[in-house]
Design a protein around this motif. Structure first.
Motif, PDB file in Angstrom:
ATOM      1  N   ASP A  38       1.241  -1.225  -7.596  1.00  0.00           N
ATOM      2  CA  ASP A  38       2.066  -0.436  -6.692  1.00  0.00           C
ATOM      3  C   ASP A  38       3.554  -0.553  -6.978  1.00  0.00           C
ATOM      4  OD1 ASP A  38      -0.454  -0.020  -5.280  1.00  0.00           O
ATOM      5  OD2 ASP A  38       0.803   0.627  -3.625  1.00  0.00           O
ATOM      6  N   VAL A  39       3.923  -1.425  -7.924  1.00  0.00           N
ATOM      7  CA  VAL A  39       5.311  -1.458  -8.374  1.00  0.00           C
ATOM      8  C   VAL A  39       5.602  -0.247  -9.253  1.00  0.00           C
ATOM      9  CG1 VAL A  39       7.017  -2.761  -9.696  1.00  0.00           C
ATOM     10  CG2 VAL A  39       5.388  -3.973  -8.244  1.00  0.00           C
ATOM     11  N   SER A  40       4.634   0.133 -10.092  1.00  0.00           N
ATOM     12  CA  SER A  40       4.886   1.174 -11.096  1.00  0.00           C
ATOM     13  C   SER A  40       4.206   2.509 -10.812  1.00  0.00           C
ATOM     14  CB  SER A  40       4.421   0.674 -12.475  1.00  0.00           C
ATOM     15  OG  SER A  40       3.042   0.371 -12.466  1.00  0.00           O
ATOM     16  N   ILE A  41       3.094   2.501 -10.074  1.00  0.00           N
ATOM     17  CA  ILE A  41       2.324   3.737  -9.917  1.00  0.00           C
ATOM     18  C   ILE A  41       3.079   4.804  -9.133  1.00  0.00           C
ATOM     19  CG2 ILE A  41       1.149   3.033  -7.781  1.00  0.00           C
ATOM     20  CD1 ILE A  41      -1.387   4.355  -8.868  1.00  0.00           C
ATOM     21  N   PHE A  98      -1.588  -5.920   3.395  1.00  0.00           N
ATOM     22  CA  PHE A  98      -1.331  -4.975   2.300  1.00  0.00           C
ATOM     23  C   PHE A  98      -2.199  -3.733   2.442  1.00  0.00           C
ATOM     24  CE2 PHE A  98      -1.779  -3.241  -1.960  1.00  0.00           C
ATOM     25  CZ  PHE A  98      -0.463  -3.252  -2.412  1.00  0.00           C
ATOM     26  N   THR A  99      -3.447  -3.919   2.818  1.00  0.00           N
ATOM     27  CA  THR A  99      -4.364  -2.785   2.982  1.00  0.00           C
ATOM     28  C   THR A  99      -3.896  -1.865   4.106  1.00  0.00           C
ATOM     29  OG1 THR A  99      -6.191  -4.180   2.202  1.00  0.00           O
ATOM     30  CG2 THR A  99      -6.772  -2.146   3.347  1.00  0.00           C
ATOM     31  N   VAL A 100      -3.516  -2.461   5.244  1.00  0.00           N
ATOM     32  CA  VAL A 100      -3.031  -1.663   6.376  1.00  0.00           C
ATOM     33  C   VAL A 100      -1.751  -0.926   5.999  1.00  0.00           C
ATOM     34  CG1 VAL A 100      -2.076  -1.790   8.711  1.00  0.00           C
ATOM     35  CG2 VAL A 100      -4.120  -3.106   8.132  1.00  0.00           C
ATOM     36  N   ALA A 101      -0.824  -1.608   5.335  1.00  0.00           N
ATOM     37  CA  ALA A 101       0.439  -0.978   4.943  1.00  0.00           C
ATOM     38  C   ALA A 101       0.202   0.171   3.967  1.00  0.00           C
ATOM     39  CB  ALA A 101       1.370  -2.013   4.327  1.00  0.00           C
ATOM     40  N   SER A 102      -0.790   0.030   3.080  1.00  0.00           N
ATOM     41  CA  SER A 102      -1.127   1.118   2.154  1.00  0.00           C
ATOM     42  C   SER A 102      -1.602   2.347   2.917  1.00  0.00           C
ATOM     43  CB  SER A 102      -2.205   0.661   1.167  1.00  0.00           C
ATOM     44  OG  SER A 102      -1.757  -0.403   0.366  1.00  0.00           O
ATOM     45  N   GLY A 103      -2.446   2.119   3.945  1.00  0.00           N
ATOM     46  CA  GLY A 103      -2.903   3.237   4.772  1.00  0.00           C
ATOM     47  C   GLY A 103      -1.764   3.896   5.502  1.00  0.00           C
ATOM     48  N   LEU A 104      -0.822   3.109   6.019  1.00  0.00           N
ATOM     49  CA  LEU A 104       0.340   3.669   6.718  1.00  0.00           C
ATOM     50  C   LEU A 104       1.201   4.498   5.772  1.00  0.00           C
ATOM     51  CD1 LEU A 104       1.450   0.597   8.897  1.00  0.00           C
ATOM     52  CD2 LEU A 104       0.452   2.754   9.718  1.00  0.00           C
ATOM     53  N   ALA A 105       1.373   4.027   4.539  1.00  0.00           N
ATOM     54  CA  ALA A 105       2.170   4.786   3.569  1.00  0.00           C
ATOM     55  C   ALA A 105       1.514   6.122   3.247  1.00  0.00           C
ATOM     56  CB  ALA A 105       2.363   3.962   2.297  1.00  0.00           C
ATOM     57  N   GLY A 106       0.189   6.099   3.044  1.00  0.00           N
ATOM     58  CA  GLY A 106      -0.514   7.343   2.728  1.00  0.00           C
ATOM     59  C   GLY A 106      -0.526   8.334   3.870  1.00  0.00           C
ATOM     60  N   ALA A 107      -0.433   7.835   5.111  1.00  0.00           N
ATOM     61  CA  ALA A 107      -0.468   8.712   6.285  1.00  0.00           C
ATOM     62  C   ALA A 107       0.923   9.137   6.746  1.00  0.00           C
ATOM     63  CB  ALA A 107      -1.179   7.988   7.433  1.00  0.00           C
ATOM     64  N   GLN A 121       4.551  -2.903   2.870  1.00  0.00           N
ATOM     65  CA  GLN A 121       3.638  -3.089   1.743  1.00  0.00           C
ATOM     66  C   GLN A 121       4.210  -4.082   0.733  1.00  0.00           C
ATOM     67  OE1 GLN A 121       3.055   0.296  -0.863  1.00  0.00           O
ATOM     68  NE2 GLN A 121       0.847  -0.022  -0.942  1.00  0.00           N
ATOM     69  N   GLY A 122       5.517  -3.973   0.458  1.00  0.00           N
ATOM     70  CA  GLY A 122       6.161  -4.905  -0.460  1.00  0.00           C
ATOM     71  C   GLY A 122       6.135  -6.330   0.062  1.00  0.00           C
ATOM     72  N   ALA A 123       6.394  -6.499   1.373  1.00  0.00           N
ATOM     73  CA  ALA A 123       6.364  -7.837   1.969  1.00  0.00           C
ATOM     74  C   ALA A 123       4.963  -8.432   1.889  1.00  0.00           C
ATOM     75  CB  ALA A 123       6.836  -7.768   3.416  1.00  0.00           C
ATOM     76  N   ALA A 124       3.935  -7.610   2.138  1.00  0.00           N
ATOM     77  CA  ALA A 124       2.550  -8.091   2.047  1.00  0.00           C
ATOM     78  C   ALA A 124       2.200  -8.464   0.604  1.00  0.00           C
ATOM     79  CB  ALA A 124       1.591  -7.023   2.569  1.00  0.00           C
TER      80      ALA A 124
END
Length: 483
Positions: A38-41, A98-107, A121-124
């Motif tokens: 998730d740093v580069s993608i 991290f999983t929850v933050a990924s969902g929040l970013a996508g939504a 997400q970065g903090a997680a």
């Protein structure tokens, strides 16, 4: 270390314990892949995010820089927290976050939403990575530790290099308007599956009680120093001019205060954030410095090459990712065998790898400076493969040697300090390479990429010098007659 953790780390080969620690490693590698990917993608997803959320340039900048800043900020305190309270427990908490933050970013429904989600997400991710390295050090010993770190090194190389390719593929399949959401949503099923498995097999030791105790001032001083150093680097547009210089001027003052406080805390029998005796271990100090310089060199090439291919040559995001794939392949292949070789050859493996990485990057720089046109991706495939093979012989062996003399009980903290240095190196390297690249524009993209890659080559060359200096110092200690 608690009794449970001691038992986990002392398990011999064979039987259920042996199988379990390899399953722990598999989860660590998966978690490390997710956070580093998730740093580069996201780089290739920025145009899609801009269209989907009508995001201004400053928001897009923080989608990238916010993750990097939050990641680097929490590494050391979260590493100590894992040492003190149990790395398996912290792994579960961090992976869930991290999983929850990924969902929040996508939504995300607006630019502010996605920026906040990326900070979380970065903090997680920064919370998770020291646990991964601490768990590897805790679970494995001797030759097996080198093999385990070798596999982790392959994950670092692959995740860094394959990010643009995977991001481009996802957006190609999901569409330009909403494809960026699936760059984040792809973490949800992986994260949930990993959480279910981790709840069953992760060690549940309570950590080292002697390391417990809040060092709030130490956390504040180190955190402030990291922010003052990284913020102008990761947000170059918003933090330019006198403000950036003022922040950088504060860094040495904050670090001096941090060191003074940590020493005072140790003398009074407290629990400092960082035990500064770590830096009396020469293999750790040299390895952390070498790693910081190498990350400044090798990670910066992906940004400038991605911009060069897409803006300069008109490659699609997928084509640009494919052009960088040889580096990932070379890194993955060499990481596996170099992880085993380091147990016998030590830092010599790292020096050999640095030589290969330097040769590959220098050849890439020379070839691209001579206008290769649309064939550039094909022309540099072999040099990037050589550079990738060299890189795989640097990252994991250096990790193994650097942590080899560190007390396992403090492995998470040591890994957090080391990774903070790597994040600082990444930020400095990317800022330098991209600054030189864009300084040559508008104009000749071939000249621009040559300037950008020259910065990367210089940082790798500096890492070579550090490795040679360590070799010289080690030989003199073993043979005083040479002085």
């Amino acid at each position: 270390m608690s009794g449970a953790e001691s038992a986990a780390s002392a398990v011999t080969a064979g039987g259920e314990g042996h199988d379990r620690r390899w399953r722990v490693l598999a989860l660590c590698l998966l978690a490390g892949f997710m956070t580093l990917l998730d740093v580069s993608i996201v780089n290739v997803a920025l145009p899609s995010i801009q269209r989907g959320l009508d995001a201004p340039p400053v928001a897009l900048s923080w989608v990238i820089s916010g993750y990097a800043l939050a990641f680097g900020l929490v590494l050391v305190p979260m590493g100590k927290l894992g040492d003190a309270h149990g790395r398996g427990r912290m792994f579960l908490v961090a992976l869930a976050a991290f999983t929850v933050a990924s969902g929040l970013a996508g939504a995300a429904q607006n630019p502010a939403w996605i920026v906040v989600a990326r900070l979380l997400q970065g903090a997680a991710g920064g919370m998770l990575n020291p646990q991964v390295l601490g768990l590897i050090q805790q679970q494995f010993h001797g030759r097996e530790r080198g093999t385990a770190f070798g596999l982790f090194g392959a994950v670092v190389g692959i995740s860094t290099a394959v990010g643009p390719l995977l991001g481009g593929l996802i957006i190609e399949l999901a569409g330009a308007e909403h494809g960026w959401r699936w760059v984040f949503f792809v973490n949800l099923p992986i994260g949930l599956a990993a959480l279910i498995a981790a709840a069953r097999i992760m060690p549940r030791g309570s950590g080292n009680r002697q390391l417990r105790g809040a060092d709030a001032l130490g956390v504040f001083l180190l955190g402030a120093a990291v922010v003052c150093l990284l913020l102008p680097l990761v947000d170059r547009e918003g933090m330019s001019g006198p403000l950036s210089w003022s922040l950088w001027a504060a860094v040495p003052v904050l670090l001096l205060l941090f060191v003074t406080w940590e020493l005072r805390c140790s003398r009074r029998g407290g629990s400092p954030l960082v035990d500064l005796r770590l830096f009396r271990i020469s293999s750790y100090t040299f390895g952390a410095t070498l790693g910081m310089l190498y990350f400044a060199g090798f990670t910066s090439i992906f940004f400038v090459l991605a911009v060069y291919f897409q803006r300069g040559l008109g490659y699609s995001a997928l084509q640009a990712g494919l052009a960088l794939t040889p580096f990932a392949v070379g890194s993955a292949v060499s990481s596996a065998f170099s992880g085993r070789a380091v147990h016998r050859l030590g830092r010599k493996v790292v020096l050999l790898g640095l030589g290969g990485a330097l040769l590959g990057l220098l050849t890439t720089e020379i070839l691209l400076s001579r206008h290769q046109g649309d064939l550039a991706g094909l022309v540099i495939a072999l040099p990037l493969l050589v550079g990738g093979v060299g890189s795989g012989m640097v990252i994991s062996p250096n990790q193994t040697v650097t942590l080899s003399e560190v007390d396992v009980a403090r492995g998470g903290t040591a890994a957090g300090v080391q990774q903070t240095g790597q994040r600082i190196g990444t930020a400095i390297g990317t800022a330098t390479a991209s600054g030189l690249f864009f300084a040559a524009l508008p104009g000749d993209y071939d000249t621009a990429i040559a300037h950008g890659l020259l910065a990367s080559v210089s940082f790798v060359a500096a890492a070579v010098l550090v490795g040679l200096l360590e070799l010289l110092v080690t030989r003199r200690r073993r043979d005083p007659s040479t002085t």
